[in-house]
Structure formats: structure tokens, C-alpha cells
Design a protein around this motif. Sequence first.
Motif, short mmCIF file in Angstrom:
data_model
loop_
_atom_site.label_atom_id
_atom_site.label_comp_id
_atom_site.label_asym_id
_atom_site.label_seq_id
_atom_site.Cartn_x
_atom_site.Cartn_y
_atom_site.Cartn_z
N PHE A 23 0.80 -1.21 0.00
CA PHE A 23 0.00 0.00 0.00
C PHE A 23 0.84 1.27 0.00
O PHE A 23 0.32 2.35 -0.14
CB PHE A 23 -0.96 0.02 1.20
CG PHE A 23 -0.26 0.04 2.53
CD1 PHE A 23 0.11 1.23 3.12
CD2 PHE A 23 0.04 -1.14 3.18
CE1 PHE A 23 0.76 1.26 4.32
CE2 PHE A 23 0.68 -1.12 4.40
CZ PHE A 23 1.04 0.08 4.98
N GLN A 29 -4.37 8.81 -2.35
CA GLN A 29 -5.39 7.79 -2.14
C GLN A 29 -6.74 8.45 -1.93
O GLN A 29 -6.84 9.48 -1.25
CB GLN A 29 -5.06 6.91 -0.95
CG GLN A 29 -3.85 6.03 -1.21
CD GLN A 29 -3.66 5.01 -0.11
OE1 GLN A 29 -3.82 5.31 1.05
NE2 GLN A 29 -3.32 3.79 -0.52
N VAL A 123 -10.58 1.76 -2.24
CA VAL A 123 -9.59 2.83 -2.16
C VAL A 123 -8.91 2.91 -3.51
O VAL A 123 -8.46 1.90 -4.06
CB VAL A 123 -8.56 2.57 -1.04
CG1 VAL A 123 -7.45 3.61 -1.06
CG2 VAL A 123 -9.25 2.54 0.31
N ASN A 125 -5.90 4.48 -5.83
CA ASN A 125 -4.59 5.12 -5.87
C ASN A 125 -4.48 5.85 -7.20
O ASN A 125 -4.62 5.23 -8.26
CB ASN A 125 -3.46 4.09 -5.77
CG ASN A 125 -3.42 3.43 -4.42
OD1 ASN A 125 -3.52 4.09 -3.39
ND2 ASN A 125 -3.31 2.11 -4.41
#
Length: 178
Positions: A23, A29, A123, A125
Motif C-alpha cells: 500500500f 489515495q 480505495v 490510488n
Amino acid sequence: MDIQSLAKDIPSQGEQSLEGIEFINNAEQYLTFVLGNEQFAIDILCVEEIRNWERPTQIPNSPNYVKGVINMRGIIVPIIDLRMKFGIGQCTYTVTTVVVVLTIEVEHKSKVIGFVVDAVSDVLNAEADDIKKAPAFGGSIPPEFITGLVNQDTNVVTLLTPEALYKIEKHQIDGCNQ
């Protein structure tokens, strides 16, 4: 296994052991969520918590998209229905309906506000190069609410500007079934 065997696996000072941590990257994000058939996202650093939908205490004479307020650990939090605010289809509250609570910096002060969304997705990116400027084509969402657009697989995700979302103005939008 004894303590000496375990100590051999601990990284020394200056040594880094980041295996399996995927991550960490240079991308921004965003928490993605659904309103109708559309995907939206908000900077994940603003997200305080995600709560199940519960009927808030109503505020008399407020715009129809202001659902009311809740008491969150002693903080009075206004709850805004984003689908109503943006005029996106008919609203119904289901088991996937949640309130995304954000902490936003407005006029050098931290403000807490909750937004009703149909469901939280994932989520996202997004590198700065991935974010495209939103075209001014006159949709139901005013341009000051949109940070940009990001392609995610076959979908386009609209990135929202947290600070602009705090502004509450009167809209002429149809009601919502609760």
C-alpha cells in the motif's frame, strides 16, 4: 522457538524490511463511493469514519438535501445527502447506504460533516498524471465541487473537492424517499 532465533529476524537499525507492504506508493489515495450509477471519490485523508445510515435529527427550514444532524462523540455533525445535493436520480436508503464522515479545513478551522452515499466501494490510488481536468459541460454537479476525473478500469471516477462540499446553499431538487 527461542528468543534468540526470533531476534535474528528483527531488522537492524538502518535496515528496512518492507516485504508484503504493497500500500506504500507515491499516489494520492481516495475513498471511492457510489451515487446512483456513478463512481465518486474523496481524499482519504479527510475521511474520519464510515457509519451505517441512521435517521438524523432534522433541522427546520434547512435545504432538502440537509438530512439533519447527529451527535458523534459529543460533536454535532450535519448530514448531507450527496445524491440529493447533486440531483442524481431517485434516493432510497438501503442496507448499503452509509454516511462518510469527513474532517475538512474551512477558513483555517477543522469542520466535521457527514455525507450520505449509496455505498462505499474501494480505495483508489491515483498519480497526479492520472487525474484529468473535468470538462465544463454543464452537468448537475457545479465545477467547483470537482477536483478532476480518473479512469479506473472501464469506469470514470469523479474526484470531489472536500472543502467545496462543506458549502450549503439552496437547491431546487425533488424530495427523497426515506
